[in-house]
Design an enzyme around this catalytic site. Structure first.
Site, short mmCIF file in Angstrom:
data_model
loop_
_atom_site.label_atom_id
_atom_site.label_comp_id
_atom_site.label_asym_id
_atom_site.label_seq_id
_atom_site.Cartn_x
_atom_site.Cartn_y
_atom_site.Cartn_z
N LYS A 189 54.66 16.29 76.92
CA LYS A 189 55.59 16.05 78.03
C LYS A 189 55.60 17.28 78.93
O LYS A 189 55.94 18.37 78.50
CB LYS A 189 57.01 15.77 77.56
CG LYS A 189 57.85 15.25 78.73
CD LYS A 189 59.35 15.36 78.51
CE LYS A 189 59.94 16.70 78.81
NZ LYS A 189 59.84 17.15 80.22
N GLU A 265 58.45 28.71 71.35
CA GLU A 265 58.21 29.94 72.11
C GLU A 265 59.30 30.00 73.17
O GLU A 265 59.31 29.18 74.09
CB GLU A 265 56.81 29.91 72.71
CG GLU A 265 56.30 31.29 73.06
CD GLU A 265 56.47 31.61 74.52
OE1 GLU A 265 57.56 32.15 74.88
OE2 GLU A 265 55.56 31.32 75.30
N CYS A 299 58.43 34.32 80.44
CA CYS A 299 59.30 34.57 79.30
C CYS A 299 59.15 36.01 78.82
O CYS A 299 60.06 36.56 78.22
CB CYS A 299 59.03 33.58 78.19
SG CYS A 299 57.29 33.31 77.93
N GLU A 396 68.56 36.44 80.12
CA GLU A 396 67.28 36.19 80.77
C GLU A 396 67.54 35.61 82.16
O GLU A 396 68.21 34.59 82.30
CB GLU A 396 66.47 35.19 79.94
CG GLU A 396 65.09 34.96 80.49
CD GLU A 396 64.21 34.11 79.57
OE1 GLU A 396 64.72 33.13 79.02
OE2 GLU A 396 63.03 34.46 79.42
P1 ADP Z 1 64.37 25.53 82.23
O1 ADP Z 1 65.84 25.64 82.01
O2 ADP Z 1 63.78 26.81 82.63
O3 ADP Z 1 63.95 24.37 83.10
P2 ADP Z 1 64.03 24.19 79.77
O4 ADP Z 1 63.98 24.84 78.45
O5 ADP Z 1 65.23 23.43 80.16
O6 ADP Z 1 63.71 25.30 80.83
O7 ADP Z 1 62.77 23.21 79.96
C1 ADP Z 1 61.54 23.37 79.33
C2 ADP Z 1 61.04 22.01 78.92
O8 ADP Z 1 61.96 21.46 77.98
C3 ADP Z 1 60.91 20.98 80.03
O9 ADP Z 1 59.76 20.20 79.80
C4 ADP Z 1 62.18 20.16 79.86
O10 ADP Z 1 62.06 18.84 80.34
C5 ADP Z 1 62.32 20.15 78.36
N1 ADP Z 1 63.68 19.87 77.86
C6 ADP Z 1 64.86 20.16 78.46
N2 ADP Z 1 65.89 19.73 77.70
C7 ADP Z 1 65.37 19.14 76.61
C8 ADP Z 1 65.92 18.53 75.43
N3 ADP Z 1 67.23 18.41 75.25
N4 ADP Z 1 65.06 18.05 74.51
C9 ADP Z 1 63.73 18.18 74.66
N5 ADP Z 1 63.16 18.75 75.73
C10 ADP Z 1 63.95 19.24 76.70
#
Ligand code: ADP
Length: 497
Positions: A189, A265, A299, A396
């Protein structure tokens, strides 16, 4: 039927066909619920196009495709053939470097020069793991004369992989490389902010000859598609790169479902320490690169800069000049170093941190404001007079913002360097080899750079101590994240004991 391609344009490629569907079983398809979402150009704040959105139902479809491929055709493929597909994919990525880089710049906002570097690294990473595919070996163990024991390495199965938007193609390569080399199948994804380049790459997956279902790539949101993948009962492993908050949610989902294997990560707040015996000019260049590379959206960004007190004033003056000279602007301009932040949300978050630094009494040495009046651009920003308890020193920020502070002794530098819940990376600048080794050993981080920064390489493991993650990506070590170990004990006849 809605189209799964659209014609787009970039200044580098001119018009090209952009896939917009979900890539499942080597075909681009609409989602079950036929939902779409808009992709925004961070340079102009305008809509680039809409892509098809994966919901939970599409995650089910993609996982079923990956399961069928894993149990069927992919199992029949020899490791040597697997390597062949991967070498071919690496070659196709190189052949399509221009379009992949241009789409990355369009969608993510990173400069075209950086994007080209990313795509080169994608090809190199896939090629490196292709080389491992036929070198996964088990062993035999001598235990008793009437027994034969061997240890076998096997793929884990269907792997869910969730990646962020800061290096859309490179994060994909880091994840698919070890997973494919070890014989797994994948549902990837991508991040909702940056789905486009992976869909262009998906075409190359098919062209490279991978059987349908081996690598599925879906666009969708974290709370729906991402959550469904992490909680899926037929996904054997989940690998994630992103924020620490979401990392925790993914681990919980894995624990609450089928206890799928997890690698994470996550975030960082990396120290960059400059000793008084360093080459100052060099140190400034690396400190600048350490924080402003990829617009601070790394990161491992070196966000906490500690400078020894006797060179502090000189350092700050020169660093201010260096940071102000960074070219901020249109990602497609060949001189641009820093493009826009990826989204309105990120822009707002970063400006919120800048505001909090100002309110907490830190001094803005340079920057601290929006750059221009269109697009999510933020000026390279340096804060001084920052104390350890301020938010900008602890959390961060994920943008072009750093905090600079003084230290007096080596012990203090180590203490300050380790004063964080994170442990992804750290760096120090010194010309004393003994100090370089002493301090590198004392810093609690998965990567330590000496007299440089951001020197990542696919042959070197990368990942975090403490709250920066679980497991390592890259290098030989990443293969273990995608392998099960099976011990087989065979009795060679004779009387039952
Ligand atoms: P940012 O806040 O910098 O956008 P995230 O950690 O929210 O970083 O996003 C990184 C990835 O994790 C994206 O592909 C996002 O769609 C996915 N993501 C966000 N929330 C969830 C969740 N609850 N479960 C699984 N994947 C998630």
């Amino acid at each position: 039927m809605a189209s799964v391609f659209t014609e787009l344009k970039t200044p580098v490629t001119g018009a090209y066909q952009q896939p917009t569907g979900l890539f499942i079983n080597n075909e681009f398809v609409e989602g079950v619920d036929k939902k779409t979402f808009e992709v925004i150009n961070p340079t102009t704040e305008e809509v680039i196009c809409s892509v098809h959105e994966a919901t939970e139902k599409d995650v089910d479809v993609a996982v079923a495709a990956a399961r069928k491929a894993f149990e069927g055709p992919w199992k029949q493929v020899t490791p040597g053939q697997r390597a062949g597909y991967m070498f071919k994919l690496a070659e196709l990525v190189e052949k399509n470097l221009e379009v992949l880089a241009a789409v990355e710049s369009l969608d993510n906002g990173k400069s075209i020069t950086l994007a080209k570097g990313d795509v080169g690294a994608v090809a190199a990473c896939i090629r490196y793991y292709a080389g491992w595919a036929d070198k996964i070996e088990g062993s035999t163990v001598d235990i008793a004369p009437d027994m034969f024991h061997y240890i076998k390495k096997e793929p884990i199965g269907v792997c869910g992989q969730i990646i962020p938007w800061n290096f859309p193609l490179l994060m994909l390569a880091w994840k698919i490389g070890p997973a494919l080399a070890t014989g797994n199948t994948i549902v990837m994804k991508t991040a909702e902010q940056t789905p486009l380049s992976a869909l262009v790459l998906a075409q190359l997956v098919k062209e490279a000859g991978f059987p349908p279902g081996v690598l599925n790539i879906i666009s969708g949101f974290g709370k729906t598609a991402g959550a469904a993948l992490s909680a899926h009962m037929d996904v054997d492993k989940i690998a994630f790169t992103g924020s620490t908050v979401v990392g925790r949610a993914i681990m919980k989902a894995a624990a609450a479902s089928n206890l799928k294997k997890v690698t994470l990560e996550l975030g960082g707040k990396s120290p960059n320490i400059v000793f008084n015996d360093a080459d100052i000019e060099q140190a400034i260049s690396w400190v600048n690169f350490g924080i402003y590379y990829n617009h601070g959206q790394c990161c491992c960004a070196g966000t906490r800069i500690y400078v020894q007190e006797d060179i502090y004033d000189k350092f700050v003056e020169a660093f201010k000049k260096r940071a102000t000279a960074n070219k901020v602007g249109d990602p497609f301009h060949h001189e641009t170093f820093q493009g826009p932040q990826v989204s309105q949300l990120q822009y707002d978050r970063i400006m919120g941190y800048i505001q909090s630094g100002k309110e907490d009494g830190a001094t803005v040495e340079v920057g601290g404001e929006r750059h221009g009046d269109k697009g999510y651009f933020i000026q390279p920003t340096i804060f001084s007079n920052v104390t350890s308890d301020m938010k900008i020193m602890k959390e961060e920020i994920f943008g072009p913002v750093c905090a600079i502070a003084k230290f007096s002794t080596e012990e203090e530098a180590i203490k300050l360097g380790n004063e964080t819940m994170y442990g992804l990376a750290a760096a120090l600048h010194t010309n004393d080899v003994n100090r370089a080794i002493r301090v590198s050993n004392a810093l609690r981080a998965g990567t330590v750079w000496v007299n440089c920064y951001n020197m990542l390489h696919h042959q070197l493991p990368f990942g975090g101590y403490k709250a920066s993650g679980i497991g390592r990506e890259l290098g030989r070590e990443a293969l273990n994240n995608y392998l099960e170990t099976k011990s087989v004990a065979i009795r060679l006849g004779g009387a039952l004991f």
